[in-house]
Design a protein around this motif. Structure first.
Motif, PDB file in Angstrom:
ATOM      1  N   GLN A  58       0.251  -1.236   0.151  1.00 11.15           N
ATOM      2  CA  GLN A  58       0.034   0.063   0.186  1.00 11.15           C
ATOM      3  C   GLN A  58       1.136   1.068  -0.385  1.00 11.15           C
ATOM      4  OE1 GLN A  58      -2.291  -0.162   3.387  1.00 11.15           O
ATOM      5  NE2 GLN A  58      -3.985  -0.945   1.769  1.00 11.15           N
ATOM      6  N   VAL A  59       0.825   2.160  -1.119  1.00 10.71           N
ATOM      7  CA  VAL A  59       1.900   3.599  -1.713  1.00 10.71           C
ATOM      8  C   VAL A  59       0.653   4.723  -0.782  1.00 10.71           C
ATOM      9  CG1 VAL A  59       3.154   4.698  -2.659  1.00 10.71           C
ATOM     10  CG2 VAL A  59       3.353   1.979  -2.637  1.00 10.71           C
ATOM     11  N   VAL A  60       1.608   5.572   0.018  1.00  8.20           N
ATOM     12  CA  VAL A  60       1.040   6.696  -0.211  1.00  8.20           C
ATOM     13  C   VAL A  60       1.967   7.529  -0.166  1.00  8.20           C
ATOM     14  CG1 VAL A  60      -0.821   8.131   1.986  1.00  8.20           C
ATOM     15  CG2 VAL A  60      -0.584   5.697   2.573  1.00  8.20           C
ATOM     16  N   GLN A  61       1.049   8.523  -1.193  1.00  6.38           N
ATOM     17  CA  GLN A  61       1.986   9.613  -2.026  1.00  6.38           C
ATOM     18  C   GLN A  61       1.447  11.096  -1.317  1.00  6.38           C
ATOM     19  OE1 GLN A  61       1.018   9.176  -6.039  1.00  6.38           O
ATOM     20  NE2 GLN A  61       2.764   7.678  -6.832  1.00  6.38           N
ATOM     21  N   ALA A  62       2.832  11.355  -0.949  1.00  5.48           N
ATOM     22  CA  ALA A  62       2.650  13.276  -0.366  1.00  5.48           C
ATOM     23  C   ALA A  62       3.555  13.965  -1.094  1.00  5.48           C
ATOM     24  CB  ALA A  62       2.500  12.905   1.068  1.00  5.48           C
ATOM     25  N   THR A  63       3.316  15.333  -0.657  1.00  5.11           N
ATOM     26  CA  THR A  63       4.273  15.858  -1.458  1.00  5.11           C
ATOM     27  C   THR A  63       4.627  17.028   0.013  1.00  5.11           C
ATOM     28  OG1 THR A  63       3.433  16.319  -3.384  1.00  5.11           O
ATOM     29  CG2 THR A  63       4.872  18.290  -2.675  1.00  5.11           C
ATOM     30  N   GLY A  64       6.216  17.600   0.397  1.00  3.79           N
ATOM     31  CA  GLY A  64       6.702  17.988   1.259  1.00  3.79           C
ATOM     32  C   GLY A  64       7.842  18.776   1.594  1.00  3.79           C
ATOM     33  N   THR A  65       8.463  19.169   2.538  1.00  6.07           N
ATOM     34  CA  THR A  65       9.551  20.332   2.667  1.00  6.07           C
ATOM     35  C   THR A  65      10.447  18.891   3.549  1.00  6.07           C
ATOM     36  OG1 THR A  65       8.803  20.500   4.804  1.00  6.07           O
ATOM     37  CG2 THR A  65       8.673  22.141   2.261  1.00  6.07           C
ATOM     38  N   LEU A 273      23.748  19.762   8.721  1.00  2.03           N
ATOM     39  CA  LEU A 273      22.732  19.773   7.536  1.00  2.03           C
ATOM     40  C   LEU A 273      23.131  18.466   6.890  1.00  2.03           C
ATOM     41  CD1 LEU A 273      23.861  23.420   4.918  1.00  2.03           C
ATOM     42  CD2 LEU A 273      21.038  22.359   6.882  1.00  2.03           C
ATOM     43  N   THR A 274      24.110  17.850   7.277  1.00  2.00           N
ATOM     44  CA  THR A 274      24.068  16.340   6.787  1.00  2.00           C
ATOM     45  C   THR A 274      22.822  15.451   7.265  1.00  2.00           C
ATOM     46  OG1 THR A 274      25.491  15.836   8.475  1.00  2.00           O
ATOM     47  CG2 THR A 274      26.220  16.374   6.967  1.00  2.00           C
ATOM     48  N   LYS A 275      22.075  15.996   8.616  1.00  2.00           N
ATOM     49  CA  LYS A 275      20.903  15.543   8.822  1.00  2.00           C
ATOM     50  C   LYS A 275      19.691  15.985   8.800  1.00  2.00           C
ATOM     51  CE  LYS A 275      23.215  13.095  13.072  1.00  2.00           C
ATOM     52  NZ  LYS A 275      23.737  12.646  14.267  1.00  2.00           N
ATOM     53  N   MET A 276      19.066  15.541   7.487  1.00  2.00           N
ATOM     54  CA  MET A 276      17.981  16.262   7.624  1.00  2.00           C
ATOM     55  C   MET A 276      16.018  15.159   7.420  1.00  2.00           C
ATOM     56  SD  MET A 276      19.395  19.164   6.119  1.00  2.00           S
ATOM     57  CE  MET A 276      17.866  19.791   4.573  1.00  2.00           C
ATOM     58  N   GLN A 277      15.092  16.083   8.052  1.00  2.00           N
ATOM     59  CA  GLN A 277      13.762  14.903   7.521  1.00  2.00           C
ATOM     60  C   GLN A 277      12.642  15.630   6.628  1.00  2.00           C
ATOM     61  OE1 GLN A 277      13.131  15.533  11.945  1.00  2.00           O
ATOM     62  NE2 GLN A 277      12.907  17.557  12.006  1.00  2.00           N
ATOM     63  N   VAL A 278      12.114  15.250   6.403  1.00  2.00           N
ATOM     64  CA  VAL A 278      10.515  15.558   5.112  1.00  2.00           C
ATOM     65  C   VAL A 278      10.140  15.781   5.972  1.00  2.00           C
ATOM     66  CG1 VAL A 278       9.597  15.258   3.442  1.00  2.00           C
ATOM     67  CG2 VAL A 278      12.118  14.064   3.412  1.00  2.00           C
ATOM     68  N   TYR A 279       8.808  17.054   6.012  1.00  2.00           N
ATOM     69  CA  TYR A 279       7.318  17.279   6.182  1.00  2.00           C
ATOM     70  C   TYR A 279       6.236  16.842   5.213  1.00  2.00           C
ATOM     71  CZ  TYR A 279       9.833  18.899  10.744  1.00  2.00           C
ATOM     72  OH  TYR A 279      10.445  20.004  11.769  1.00  2.00           O
ATOM     73  N   ALA A 280       5.490  15.954   5.284  1.00  2.00           N
ATOM     74  CA  ALA A 280       4.748  16.004   4.342  1.00  2.00           C
ATOM     75  C   ALA A 280       2.981  15.789   5.250  1.00  2.00           C
ATOM     76  CB  ALA A 280       5.108  14.110   3.781  1.00  2.00           C
ATOM     77  N   LYS A 281       2.511  16.387   4.320  1.00  2.00           N
ATOM     78  CA  LYS A 281       1.353  15.955   4.647  1.00  2.00           C
ATOM     79  C   LYS A 281       0.351  15.755   3.757  1.00  2.00           C
ATOM     80  CE  LYS A 281       0.995  21.122   6.720  1.00  2.00           C
ATOM     81  NZ  LYS A 281       0.333  22.276   6.515  1.00  2.00           N
ATOM     82  N   THR A 282       0.041  14.234   4.447  1.00  2.00           N
ATOM     83  CA  THR A 282      -1.038  12.951   4.057  1.00  2.00           C
ATOM     84  C   THR A 282      -2.683  13.741   3.851  1.00  2.00           C
ATOM     85  OG1 THR A 282      -1.116  11.985   6.317  1.00  2.00           O
ATOM     86  CG2 THR A 282       0.813  11.989   4.122  1.00  2.00           C
ATOM     87  N   ASP A 283      -3.397  12.540   3.277  1.00  2.00           N
ATOM     88  CA  ASP A 283      -4.568  12.781   3.954  1.00  2.00           C
ATOM     89  C   ASP A 283      -5.397  12.280   4.107  1.00  2.00           C
ATOM     90  OD1 ASP A 283      -7.707  12.184   2.509  1.00  2.00           O
ATOM     91  OD2 ASP A 283      -7.431  13.850   2.016  1.00  2.00           O
TER      92      ASP A 283
END
Length: 321
Positions: A58-65, A273-283
């Motif tokens: 099951q794949v959930v697609q989202a766009t984030g920063t 800056l070598t440790k990053m994380q993505v903030y994404a909003k899902t439905d």
């Protein structure tokens, strides 16, 4: 066109046979077209495959920063004009490094004024202490005057008593008795005056002591004001709170920052800056499909797109109307 329509009406009205002859050609054409379509279809084909056991994805697609794990917004607690900047975009900074300077002239003058007020308050305390010592000496002198007047009154009373006894015996004249009485009355009045002066000096001493307590409180108040002015002067020097890289600069030299309502953001510093994380909003319908620790994949857009495979660290619930 009108002649054809009239002819068709005439034929239609003649008999059932003529009606059938009129309808038969279009029906024959439709049947021929249907037969041709059905006959041109290919045969039905069936495919078979081996039954296999596996996982359903099951794949959930989202766009984030994408952001650094730790970022700090550097603000200013005082208002003023930016005098100098010591850091810019992509500048590597260390903790407590000076990165900006707000014009300190006004705050330096305020500190000097506060320190002068503090010294004035301390001098007032010193003057009141000296005044208290003087008033205590005066109070002792007034006490001595009271004791002296009390002794003189006692002597005048004894002299008056002796004079009255001698007058009663006819030894002394009435003038001597009157003089002794007058001396006694004068000594009594002097005692009252000395007592009044003593009480007045005592009241002045108590008042001065109260003024001393107030002056000491003013010293503490002036000391707090001087400390506040010193802190405000220190706050004109903006320092980096952590080691990291400047990723945003929101001010320029000569720009005025106002910290009356909230601290304005001058810089944003990323710690690593070598440790990053993505903030994404899902439905909302996909929230139940997301678990902490599940494998994720994201692609950074650009000329050289690359895929990354991080792990989900946090799942945050946010309700928004």
């Amino acid at each position: 066109m009108g002649r054809i329509t009239n002819w068709m009406k005439t034929v239609w009205e003649q008999s059932m046979f003529h009606r059938a002859m009129l309808v038969a050609p279009p029906v024959a054409l439709l049947l021929l077209a249907a037969f041709w379509t059905v006959g041109s279809r290919s045969a039905v084909q069936y495919y078979t495959a081996k039954v296999e056991k596996g996982d359903i994805s099951q794949v959930v697609q989202a766009t984030g920063t994408i952001n650094a794990v730790t970022t700090v917004q550097v603000g200013s607690q005082v208002s003023g004009t930016i005098a100098r900047l010591f850091a810019d975009f992509n500048t590597q900074v260390t903790k407590d490094q000076v990165i900006s300077q707000i014009d300190p002239a006004i705050f330096r003058a305020q500190l000097l004024q506060a320190e002068a007020d503090l010294e004035n308050a301390r001098a007032n305390v010193t003057g009141l202490l000296a005044q208290i010592e003087t008033q205590r000496a005066e109070l002792l002198a007034q006490k001595a005057n009271v004791d002296k007047a009390q002794a003189q009154l006692t002597d005048a009373r004894l002299n008056l008593q002796r004079t009255k006894d001698l007058f009663d015996q006819g030894i002394v004249a009435a003038a001597l008795r009157d003089t002794a009485q007058s001396n006694y009355d004068g000594a009594l009045a002097s005692l009252h005056v000395a007592q009044a002066q003593y009480e007045q000096s005592e009241a002045r001493l108590k008042s001065t002591i109260a003024q001393l307590d107030q002056a000491k409180a003013q010293v503490e108040q002036r000391k707090a004001a001087a400390e506040l002015a010193h802190v405000n002067l220190d706050h004109t020097t903006i320092r980096a709170p952590i080691d990291g890289t400047v990723i945003a600069r929101n001010v320029d030299v000569g720009q005025t920052v106002a910290a009356s309502l909230q601290a304005p953001t001058l810089f944003v510093i990323a710690q690593d800056l070598t440790k990053m994380q993505v903030y994404a909003k899902t439905d909302e319908s996909d929230v139940g499909k997301i678990k902490v620790g599940a494998t994720a994949q994201f692609r950074e857009p650009g000329a050289h797109e690359r895929d990354h495979n991080p792990k989900r660290r946090h799942l945050r619930h946010h309700h928004r109307l």
